[in-house]
Scaffold this active site. Structure first.
Site, PDB file in Angstrom:
ATOM      1  N   SER A 103       0.823  -1.208   0.000  1.00  0.00           N
ATOM      2  CA  SER A 103       0.000   0.000   0.000  1.00  0.00           C
ATOM      3  C   SER A 103       0.856   1.257   0.000  1.00  0.00           C
ATOM      4  O   SER A 103       0.528   2.238  -0.678  1.00  0.00           O
ATOM      5  CB  SER A 103      -0.931   0.009   1.220  1.00  0.00           C
ATOM      6  OG  SER A 103      -1.902  -1.005   1.120  1.00  0.00           O
ATOM      7  N   PRO A 146     -15.290  10.844   5.272  1.00  0.00           N
ATOM      8  CA  PRO A 146     -15.981  10.104   6.326  1.00  0.00           C
ATOM      9  C   PRO A 146     -17.366   9.614   5.912  1.00  0.00           C
ATOM     10  O   PRO A 146     -17.791   8.524   6.318  1.00  0.00           O
ATOM     11  CB  PRO A 146     -16.069  11.127   7.469  1.00  0.00           C
ATOM     12  CG  PRO A 146     -14.896  12.030   7.260  1.00  0.00           C
ATOM     13  CD  PRO A 146     -14.746  12.129   5.763  1.00  0.00           C
ATOM     14  N   GLN A 291      -4.817 -37.130   3.259  1.00  0.00           N
ATOM     15  CA  GLN A 291      -5.536 -36.751   2.035  1.00  0.00           C
ATOM     16  C   GLN A 291      -6.267 -35.416   2.181  1.00  0.00           C
ATOM     17  O   GLN A 291      -6.272 -34.599   1.252  1.00  0.00           O
ATOM     18  CB  GLN A 291      -6.522 -37.858   1.645  1.00  0.00           C
ATOM     19  CG  GLN A 291      -5.836 -39.133   1.175  1.00  0.00           C
ATOM     20  CD  GLN A 291      -6.840 -40.207   0.778  1.00  0.00           C
ATOM     21  OE1 GLN A 291      -8.046 -39.991   0.785  1.00  0.00           O
ATOM     22  NE2 GLN A 291      -6.323 -41.377   0.436  1.00  0.00           N
ATOM     23  N   GLU A 375     -10.070   0.816  -2.723  1.00  0.00           N
ATOM     24  CA  GLU A 375     -10.008   0.928  -4.185  1.00  0.00           C
ATOM     25  C   GLU A 375     -11.217   0.247  -4.842  1.00  0.00           C
ATOM     26  O   GLU A 375     -11.122  -0.356  -5.901  1.00  0.00           O
ATOM     27  CB  GLU A 375      -8.704   0.343  -4.759  1.00  0.00           C
ATOM     28  CG  GLU A 375      -7.445   0.632  -3.994  1.00  0.00           C
ATOM     29  CD  GLU A 375      -7.156   2.116  -3.818  1.00  0.00           C
ATOM     30  OE1 GLU A 375      -7.912   2.938  -4.347  1.00  0.00           O
ATOM     31  OE2 GLU A 375      -6.176   2.432  -3.138  1.00  0.00           O
ATOM     32  N   GLY A 376     -12.358   0.358  -4.199  1.00  0.00           N
ATOM     33  CA  GLY A 376     -13.594  -0.214  -4.729  1.00  0.00           C
ATOM     34  C   GLY A 376     -14.017  -1.434  -3.944  1.00  0.00           C
ATOM     35  O   GLY A 376     -13.279  -2.411  -3.847  1.00  0.00           O
TER      36      GLY A 376
END
Length: 396
Positions: A103, A146, A291, A375-376
């Site tokens: 960031s 805000p 497994q 960022e969305g």
């Protein structure tokens, strides 16, 4: 005589052979970023995260600048001018260390520097970009408020003319690098529409308060910006761009880095789970020999490989100038979501140790909760993809 090529040995850390798709230069850049992170970040990042404080951020920025990590994909003004794919690989390695570190680089290069590089005047570029590329000046990007995140058109920060000057009033929230920045790119409402301003942070009326009590991105500086009668000269404004085109173009740059970066957090957690599964013994053998554990590891590897291939595809398109915002939304939506699932599954393999900062997994998982939103948000990228598929906007 047989002309068949000798089969190369299997590399379990590159099971799909993705490295074959990279140039020698791209692999060298990736190796440089990894080496720098192993020296300057990895030994300290768990302590930074636990303390909730990124110490020596300026020296870290200078180290990144010396190695060409800041504004990597920008041309001129002492910027490295590397490819988008190389920048993406760097983001992957940076986030393999920590999302907060990626960031720092993303906000510096893809938001603050890109905004000035793309929309700034020649004077603004000359004044700020060389020092920012060197890490001598740190930048931040003031868009989110805000009360207005996903709806930036409703921002309340206002810039008004007063003679030849501009006067800015408002608040910005969740701003990476804010309280250590030397310059802030601030977006504000004007009588002409939304415009961007280059704001030196020592301007009277500008203040930045560090946000505490975070449980995510703790090795990152996050701040609230307060603009109280900040007076700027006429040439502080970006000269041409008006409207959301300016900030949204910058967000696309940052989102592209996240497509790669999320896979770094995923890889780090996957590798920790693989290593742990070979060392941890239960019922008389390593848990990696059971497994159910191998099924988890195989599923994690599948999603990691698909995510890196998608990032690489978008990187090649970006280098060719053909990538679209909708495609970047597709990448962010998929890769962050799958990275979170990889981290959560890795946590189950580590058991109780999965919540310890002795291992990177819980730190990456917590960080990705922020990466999922900034960022969305998931919702916004989902609707971008939905509109691309149907042609029908569903944002309201």
């Amino acid at each position: 005589m047989s002309t068949a090529k000798k089969m190369p040995p299997l590399n379990p850390r590159d099971l799909a052979g993705i490295d074959d798709l990279l140039s020698d230069e791209e692999k060298a850049i990736r190796a440089t970023v990894r080496t720098v992170c192993e020296k300057t970040v990895d030994p300290y990042v768990a302590e930074w995260f636990e303390a909730g404080e990124l110490t020596d951020v300026r020296e870290l920025a200078r180290e990144f600048g010396r190695n060409g990590f800041l504004g990597m994909h920008l041309e001129g003004y002492d910027c490295p001018g590397m490819s988008a794919t190389a920048y993406g690989l760097a983001c992957l390695e940076l986030e393999a260390s920590d999302s907060g570190i990626r960031s720092l680089v993303s906000v510096q290069g893809s938001l603050a520097m890109f905004a000035i590089h793309r929309w700034g005047s020649e004077e603004q570029k000359q004044q700020w970009l060389p020092n920012m590329a060197a890490g001598e000046a740190i930048g931040c990007f003031g868009l989110t408020e805000p009360d207005h995140g996903s709806d930036p058109a409703s921002m309340r920060t206002r810039a008004r003319r007063d003679g030849d000057d501009w006067v800015l009033d408002g608040r910005k929230m969740w701003i990476t690098n804010g309280s250590v920045a030397d310059v802030s790119v601030v977006w504000a409402q004007t009588d002409e529409g939304i415009r961007g301003f280059v704001v030196p942070t020592d301007t009277p009326g500008f203040s930045a308060n560090t946000i505490k009590h975070k449980m995510s991105l703790r090795a990152s500086v996050t701040s609230e910006l307060v603009l109280d009668g900040v007076r700027l000269p006429a040439d502080a404004v970006f000269p041409e761009v008006i409207g959301l085109k300016g900030p949204l173009s910058c967000l696309d740059e940052a989102r592209y880095g996240i497509v790669w970066g999320a896979m770094g957090a995923a890889r780090s957690s996957l590798e920790a789970a693989i290593d742990y599964s070979k060392e941890r013994e239960q019922f008389g053998k390593p848990i990696g020999g059971f497994q159910l554990t191998q099924a988890k590891l195989a599923d994690m590897e599948l999603e990691y490989v698909k995510g890196v291939l998608l990032a690489l595809h978008l990187g090649r398109r970006k280098d060719a100038g053909t990538v679209r915002p909708e495609q970047i939304s597709l990448g962010k939506l998929n890769n962050v979501r799958e990275a979170m699932e990889i981290c959560r599954t890795a946590r189950t393999i580590l058991g109780a140790n999965g919540i310890s900062l002795e291992y990177p997994v819980i730190r990456h998982a917590n960080n990705l909760e922020s990466v999922l939103t900034y960022e969305g948000t998931v919702e916004m990228h989902t609707l971008v993809v939905g509109q691309a598929l149907t042609g029908l906007p569903a944002f309201r």
